[in-house]
Design an enzyme around this catalytic site. Structure first.
Site, PDB file in Angstrom:
ATOM      1  N   ARG A 175       0.829  -1.214   0.000  1.00 32.28           N
ATOM      2  CA  ARG A 175       0.000   0.000   0.000  1.00 32.28           C
ATOM      3  C   ARG A 175       0.862   1.262   0.000  1.00 32.28           C
ATOM      4  O   ARG A 175       0.978   1.951  -0.999  1.00 32.28           O
ATOM      5  CB  ARG A 175      -0.944  -0.018   1.221  1.00 32.28           C
ATOM      6  CG  ARG A 175      -2.080   1.021   1.125  1.00 32.28           C
ATOM      7  CD  ARG A 175      -1.706   2.409   1.550  1.00 32.28           C
ATOM      8  NE  ARG A 175      -1.234   2.490   2.935  1.00 32.28           N
ATOM      9  CZ  ARG A 175      -0.734   3.603   3.467  1.00 32.28           C
ATOM     10  NH1 ARG A 175      -0.624   4.704   2.742  1.00 32.28           N
ATOM     11  NH2 ARG A 175      -0.316   3.607   4.725  1.00 32.28           N
ATOM     12  N   ASP A 176       1.526   1.538   1.092  1.00 35.34           N
ATOM     13  CA  ASP A 176       2.328   2.761   1.205  1.00 35.34           C
ATOM     14  C   ASP A 176       3.520   2.725   0.259  1.00 35.34           C
ATOM     15  O   ASP A 176       3.949   3.754  -0.255  1.00 35.34           O
ATOM     16  CB  ASP A 176       2.797   2.916   2.654  1.00 35.34           C
ATOM     17  CG  ASP A 176       3.341   4.296   2.953  1.00 35.34           C
ATOM     18  OD1 ASP A 176       3.071   5.221   2.180  1.00 35.34           O
ATOM     19  OD2 ASP A 176       4.037   4.446   3.967  1.00 35.34           O
ATOM     20  N   HIS A 224       6.322   4.462  12.652  1.00 38.68           N
ATOM     21  CA  HIS A 224       6.375   4.446  11.189  1.00 38.68           C
ATOM     22  C   HIS A 224       7.449   5.456  10.779  1.00 38.68           C
ATOM     23  O   HIS A 224       7.179   6.654  10.664  1.00 38.68           O
ATOM     24  CB  HIS A 224       5.005   4.831  10.622  1.00 38.68           C
ATOM     25  CG  HIS A 224       4.920   4.780   9.128  1.00 38.68           C
ATOM     26  ND1 HIS A 224       4.150   3.849   8.459  1.00 38.68           N
ATOM     27  CD2 HIS A 224       5.495   5.541   8.167  1.00 38.68           C
ATOM     28  CE1 HIS A 224       4.247   4.054   7.157  1.00 38.68           C
ATOM     29  NE2 HIS A 224       5.068   5.080   6.960  1.00 38.68           N
ATOM     30  N   HIS A 265      10.606   7.014   8.469  1.00 39.17           N
ATOM     31  CA  HIS A 265      11.218   7.142   7.150  1.00 39.17           C
ATOM     32  C   HIS A 265      12.718   7.364   7.323  1.00 39.17           C
ATOM     33  O   HIS A 265      13.172   7.853   8.353  1.00 39.17           O
ATOM     34  CB  HIS A 265      10.590   8.305   6.387  1.00 39.17           C
ATOM     35  CG  HIS A 265       9.231   7.996   5.844  1.00 39.17           C
ATOM     36  ND1 HIS A 265       8.730   8.585   4.712  1.00 39.17           N
ATOM     37  CD2 HIS A 265       8.266   7.148   6.278  1.00 39.17           C
ATOM     38  CE1 HIS A 265       7.513   8.119   4.466  1.00 39.17           C
ATOM     39  NE2 HIS A 265       7.214   7.249   5.408  1.00 39.17           N
ATOM     40  N   CYS A 276       5.849   9.419   1.062  1.00 34.96           N
ATOM     41  CA  CYS A 276       4.544  10.076   1.002  1.00 34.96           C
ATOM     42  C   CYS A 276       4.494  10.992  -0.205  1.00 34.96           C
ATOM     43  O   CYS A 276       5.235  11.975  -0.259  1.00 34.96           O
ATOM     44  CB  CYS A 276       4.280  10.873   2.280  1.00 34.96           C
ATOM     45  SG  CYS A 276       2.689  11.720   2.236  1.00 34.96           S
ATOM     46  N   ASN A 333      10.269   4.640   2.926  1.00 32.11           N
ATOM     47  CA  ASN A 333      10.044   4.050   4.240  1.00 32.11           C
ATOM     48  C   ASN A 333      11.269   3.262   4.680  1.00 32.11           C
ATOM     49  O   ASN A 333      12.127   2.892   3.880  1.00 32.11           O
ATOM     50  CB  ASN A 333       8.856   3.084   4.161  1.00 32.11           C
ATOM     51  CG  ASN A 333       7.555   3.777   3.897  1.00 32.11           C
ATOM     52  OD1 ASN A 333       7.047   4.515   4.734  1.00 32.11           O
ATOM     53  ND2 ASN A 333       6.974   3.540   2.726  1.00 32.11           N
TER      54      ASN A 333
END
Length: 317
Positions: free
Chosen positions: A25-26, A218, A220, A251, A260
Site C-alpha cells: 500500500r504505502d 512508522h 522514514h 509520502c 520508508n
C-alpha cells in the site's frame, strides 16, 4: 544465501515484535508506473511466504488522488483471507469505508495529521476536521467488530510548519486512543526524527496514560535515522514497527519525503539483537529484488543490496 548477523542481545529489549508491512500500500502508492493487479496480488502472496503476518493490502482512497490503488477491491478479493494473516486497508473517509466494507475488509486504518498544514495539503481539512471525519468511520468499524488502526502523520516535523511541538502530537494521539484505535502509528513522514526526539515523544505519550502496547512507529529513512529510532522505540517498550519491503515508497503529498524504512534492514537488526519477528530474511530479500526488477530500478534497501542474488525467486516457493 543464508547470511545472517551474529546475535548479541541488548538488555531490556522486547523478546518479540510485530512488523507491520506497508509495501503493497504505502510502498506502491507513490509509484508513477502503474503496477498491474496480478503483480500486486502476487507480491502480497509472496510476502505471506516470508512469515509476515500483518500486511497492509491497499487503500480505498479516490482513484483520482491515487490512481495506483484504483484496483483496491480487486486486490482484496484476489488475496483472499487465509487464516492467521491480517490484511488491513487504509480508509480515508465514509465513501472509502463503504467501498472497503463492500469488498469484505476485516481490518481498517484511518489517518489524520498532527499539523494543520499537512491536514490541509493531504486531507483538504483541519486537524479537528480530519479527526471528526474519521470518527464515524472508526465507530462504524468497531460496531461491526472490525479492528481500527490510526495513523498520525507529521509527528516529528512538517515540511511547511517545521518543528512540531510534542504536546500537539500527544493531543492527537490521545483523541485516537479515546476513539478506540487498537494501535496508533506515529509517522515520521519526512524522516527527521532522531533518537532523543523519539524517546521524548514516547515518554510524553506514556505520561498521558497511553501504553506502548498501543503504539507503533512508522519511520522514514530520509536522514538515515530510521533504525536508530527503532532501537530507541524498543528501549521504550514499543513492539510494533511499520516497514516496507525493499524500502519502497514515501509520502507523495509531503515535500522531501523519501522511502520508508526497509523491512529487510529492520529484520537484519532485529535478528542481530535476537528479537523474534518471524520473518525469513532470505526469502524477503529475494522478493524485494523481484519487485525491484518489476519496477525497473534497484532497491534502496541496504540489506537487499548486500544480500540479493539474481536468480529465479520462484525457486523459493
Amino acid at each position: 544465501m543464508g547470511e545472517l548477523p551474529d546475535r548479541y542481545p541488548l538488555p531490556g529489549l522486547p523478546e518479540e515484535v510485530t512488523i507491520y508491512e506497508v509495501g503493497p500500500r504505502d510502498g506502491l502508492q507513490a509509484e508513477k508506473q502503474i503496477v498491474d493487479t496480478a503483480t500486486k496480488i502476487e507480491f502480497i502472496e509472496r510476502l505471506r511466504g516470508t512469515g509476515l503476518i500483518a500486511i497492509e493490502a491497499t487503500s480505498f482512497v479516490s482513484p483520482k488522488w491515487v490512481p495506483q490503488l484504483a484496483d483496491a477491491a480487486e486486490v482484496l478479493a484476489g488475496i483472499g483471507a487465509p487464516e492467521g494473516f491480517r490484511h488491513p486497508v487504509l480508509v480515508p473517509n465514509q465513501r472509502g469505508m463503504d467501498r472497503a466494507l463492500e469488498a469484505g475488509a476485516a481490518e481498517i486504518a484511518i489517518f489524520v495529521s498532527a499539523t494543520e498544514r499537512f491536514a490541509q495539503e493531504n486531507l483538504a481539512s483541519t486537524v479537528d476536521g480530519a479527526i471528526e471525519s474519521a470518527t464515524p468511520v472508526a465507530r462504524q468499524a468497531l460496531e461491526a467488530g472490525i479492528a481500527v488502526r490510526g495513523y498520525v502523520s507529521m509527528c516529528f516535523g512538517d515540511p511547511w510548519e517545521g518543528r512540531v511541538p510534542i504536546g500537539q502530537v500527544v493531543a492527537v494521539v490521545r483523541r485516537l486512543a479515546d476513539l478506540g484505535c487498537r494501535t496508533i502509528s506515529l509517522g515520521d513522514t519526512i524522516g527527521v526524527a532522531t533518537p532523543g526526539h523519539v524517546r521524548a515523544l514516547l515518554g510524553a505519550i506514556g505520561e498521558a496514560g497511553i501504553g506502548m502496547d498501543r503504539i507503533a512507529l512508522h519511520l522514514h529513512d530520509t536522514y538515515g535515522q530510521a533504525l536508530a529510532g527503532v532501537l530507541t522505540g524498543l528501549q521504550c517498550g514499543v513492539t510494533e514497527f511499520d516497514a516496507s519491503a525493499g524500502g519502497l515508497g514515501g509520502c507523495p503529498f509531503a515535500k522531501s519525503a523519501t522511502g520508508n524504512l526497509a523491512t529487510e534492514d529492520l529484520v537484519w537488526m532485529l535478528d542481530g539483537l535476537g528479537i523474534r519477528s518471524g520473518v525469513d530474511l532470505d526469502r524477503l530479500v529475494q522478493i524485494s529484488g523481484w519487485m525491484a526488477a518489476r519496477l525497473g530500478r534497484p532497491s534502496p534497501s541496504r540489506a537487499v543490496q548486500a544480500l540479493y542474488r539474481e536468480s529465479d525467486p520462484d525457486t523459493l516457493f
